[in-house]
Design an enzyme around this catalytic site. Sequence first.
Site, PDB file in Angstrom:
ATOM      1  N   GLU A 181       0.831  -1.206   0.000  1.00 42.13           N
ATOM      2  CA  GLU A 181       0.000   0.000   0.000  1.00 42.13           C
ATOM      3  C   GLU A 181       0.870   1.261   0.000  1.00 42.13           C
ATOM      4  OE1 GLU A 181      -4.140  -1.204   2.124  1.00 42.13           O
ATOM      5  OE2 GLU A 181      -2.518  -0.826   3.507  1.00 42.13           O
TER       6      GLU A 181
ATOM      7  N   CYS B  85       6.383  -6.388   7.559  1.00 38.47           N
ATOM      8  CA  CYS B  85       7.515  -5.944   8.371  1.00 38.47           C
ATOM      9  C   CYS B  85       7.789  -7.005   9.434  1.00 38.47           C
ATOM     10  CB  CYS B  85       7.206  -4.604   9.034  1.00 38.47           C
ATOM     11  SG  CYS B  85       8.593  -3.941   9.987  1.00 38.47           S
TER      12      CYS B  85
ATOM     13  N   CYS C 207       6.045  -4.315  15.944  1.00 37.47           N
ATOM     14  CA  CYS C 207       5.640  -3.294  16.917  1.00 37.47           C
ATOM     15  C   CYS C 207       4.156  -3.499  17.270  1.00 37.47           C
ATOM     16  CB  CYS C 207       5.856  -1.894  16.342  1.00 37.47           C
ATOM     17  SG  CYS C 207       7.578  -1.596  15.913  1.00 37.47           S
TER      18      CYS C 207
ATOM     19  N   CYS D 168       1.244  -1.332  15.567  1.00 41.06           N
ATOM     20  CA  CYS D 168       1.287  -1.109  14.120  1.00 41.06           C
ATOM     21  C   CYS D 168       0.641  -2.263  13.361  1.00 41.06           C
ATOM     22  CB  CYS D 168       2.742  -0.938  13.695  1.00 41.06           C
ATOM     23  SG  CYS D 168       2.984  -0.881  11.906  1.00 41.06           S
TER      24      CYS D 168
ATOM     25  N   GLU E 186      10.406  -1.684   7.247  1.00 36.62           N
ATOM     26  CA  GLU E 186      11.495  -0.995   7.928  1.00 36.62           C
ATOM     27  C   GLU E 186      12.606  -0.742   6.900  1.00 36.62           C
ATOM     28  OE1 GLU E 186      12.466   0.626  10.586  1.00 36.62           O
ATOM     29  OE2 GLU E 186      14.481   0.607   9.754  1.00 36.62           O
TER      30      GLU E 186
ATOM     31  N   SER F  49      12.094   6.840   7.628  1.00 36.61           N
ATOM     32  CA  SER F  49      11.736   6.644   9.028  1.00 36.61           C
ATOM     33  C   SER F  49      12.171   5.246   9.446  1.00 36.61           C
ATOM     34  CB  SER F  49      10.223   6.805   9.191  1.00 36.61           C
ATOM     35  OG  SER F  49       9.852   6.499  10.515  1.00 36.61           O
TER      36      SER F  49
ATOM     37  N   SER G  65      11.524   6.335  14.965  1.00 32.74           N
ATOM     38  CA  SER G  65      10.363   6.011  15.789  1.00 32.74           C
ATOM     39  C   SER G  65      10.864   5.704  17.188  1.00 32.74           C
ATOM     40  CB  SER G  65       9.649   4.788  15.224  1.00 32.74           C
ATOM     41  OG  SER G  65       9.220   5.082  13.922  1.00 32.74           O
ATOM     42  N   LEU G  66      10.535   6.574  18.128  1.00 32.44           N
ATOM     43  CA  LEU G  66      11.033   6.402  19.499  1.00 32.44           C
ATOM     44  C   LEU G  66       9.944   5.745  20.364  1.00 32.44           C
ATOM     45  CD1 LEU G  66      13.348   6.925  21.491  1.00 32.44           C
ATOM     46  CD2 LEU G  66      12.376   9.189  21.929  1.00 32.44           C
ATOM     47  N   HIS G  67       8.834   6.402  20.483  1.00 32.90           N
ATOM     48  CA  HIS G  67       7.641   5.891  21.178  1.00 32.90           C
ATOM     49  C   HIS G  67       7.780   5.669  22.674  1.00 32.90           C
ATOM     50  CE1 HIS G  67       6.001   5.873  17.253  1.00 32.90           C
ATOM     51  NE2 HIS G  67       6.615   4.795  16.848  1.00 32.90           N
TER      52      HIS G  67
ATOM     53  N   CYS H  20      -0.737   6.792   9.838  1.00 31.41           N
ATOM     54  CA  CYS H  20       0.476   6.067  10.236  1.00 31.41           C
ATOM     55  C   CYS H  20       0.112   4.766  10.933  1.00 31.41           C
ATOM     56  CB  CYS H  20       1.283   6.894  11.223  1.00 31.41           C
ATOM     57  SG  CYS H  20       2.202   8.192  10.456  1.00 31.41           S
TER      58      CYS H  20
END
Length: 363
Positions: free
Chosen positions: A111, A131, A135, A138, A179, A210, A233-235, A352
């Site tokens: 996509e 991926c 995570c 996600c 990723e 990213s 991406s820290l989160h 996202c």
Amino acid sequence: MTSTVRRLRTSAHSVGFPVDKIGIKAFGPQGLERLVAQSGQPRFRAAQLTKWIYSRNAISFDEMTDLPAAWRETLASTTPLTAPELVAKQISKLDGTRKYLWRLADGVSVESVGLPGPERLTVCFSTQAGCAMGCSFCATGAAGLTRDLAPGEMADQVRLVGLDFEKRVTNAVAMGQGEPFANYEASLDALRLMNSPDALGIGARHLTVSTCGLTTGIDRFAQEPEQFTLAISLHSAVQATRDTLMPGVRGIPLRALRASVSAYAERTGRRPSFEFALIDGVNDSDAELGALIEFTRGLLCHVNLIPVNTIEGSALRRVTQQRALEFLNALVHSGTESSIRTERGADIDAACGQLKQTASAER
Ligand code: SAH
Ligand code: SF4
């Protein structure tokens, strides 16, 4: 099998993608140059070929009338001119965001998202089908990794979205599925195709990668000559929280991540951004905010706060706008630049983390 075909099937200039299936989209700019050299053609043919494919949007080698006919025939039989096929398109009624489902030459689906703005058109493209990082917040991670995408398959997403909008693409972000640093060489080759004046001609600073924080990739990215932009991406800046949210990078301590990002900023002079998806009751406490402030203190960076987008089957809930504002104000007060990212394409699941991997694209 001719010796040319045999040599092409080896991965010397296709970064390991099967040329017989993916065709000429297996190559980045350098791969195309090597293909030209290997065919005994003069060097300028690489620019001609690139222009036909990515800027003049040729759908067959037959159209490329300024290339020798015999070479065009060889190319057609050894490196077919493939392109993603549009399977489905959704358009947001809220903001005109468009989400695309493509079927690639081998049947795998991915996509992409087109985000129109008053003076820009940003394309969010995928670097992998699925991926492997898993995570928890996600949708892409849920089904695992199907395969890496080749450089031309990434550049084509951007090219085709531009064609659909009938507008020049001004920005492209590797924030779709996958990723990018787990598929480093192909992703960089894709950025170079997007950047090349013979292909998509998008300025390097308007091309963003990213990453979930693969430090070897960040270290390598810092050495690249182009001024591409980096987002991480820290989160969470609390190790235990981050380990739970992002199991794929559990082995990379926050300390090491900070050191790599800091070295990147120092070496390039460019400001990376951190993405922080705010999840109610998970990473929105005062202790989390304190750790984030400590983590970013003295670092050249920008923090993008994103109230988490909810995904099917997940219990994770977004924070209130009020809590997001409290994070924003505290960060800014501590001297770190920050903003709250507005959600786009919410009605078509195009925000996202909402891009899903489907096993194959059925029509
Ligand atoms: N794999 C890369 C790039 C693709 S994801 C990465 O993780 O950085 C693009 C961005 O969307 C990342 O910052 C990712 O963490 C974020 N994201 C994923 N799921 C999300 C969700 N449910 N809500 C908000 N952001 C999300
Ligand atoms: Fe992969 Fe990025 Fe999604 Fe994590 S957030 S599963 S790294 S696409």
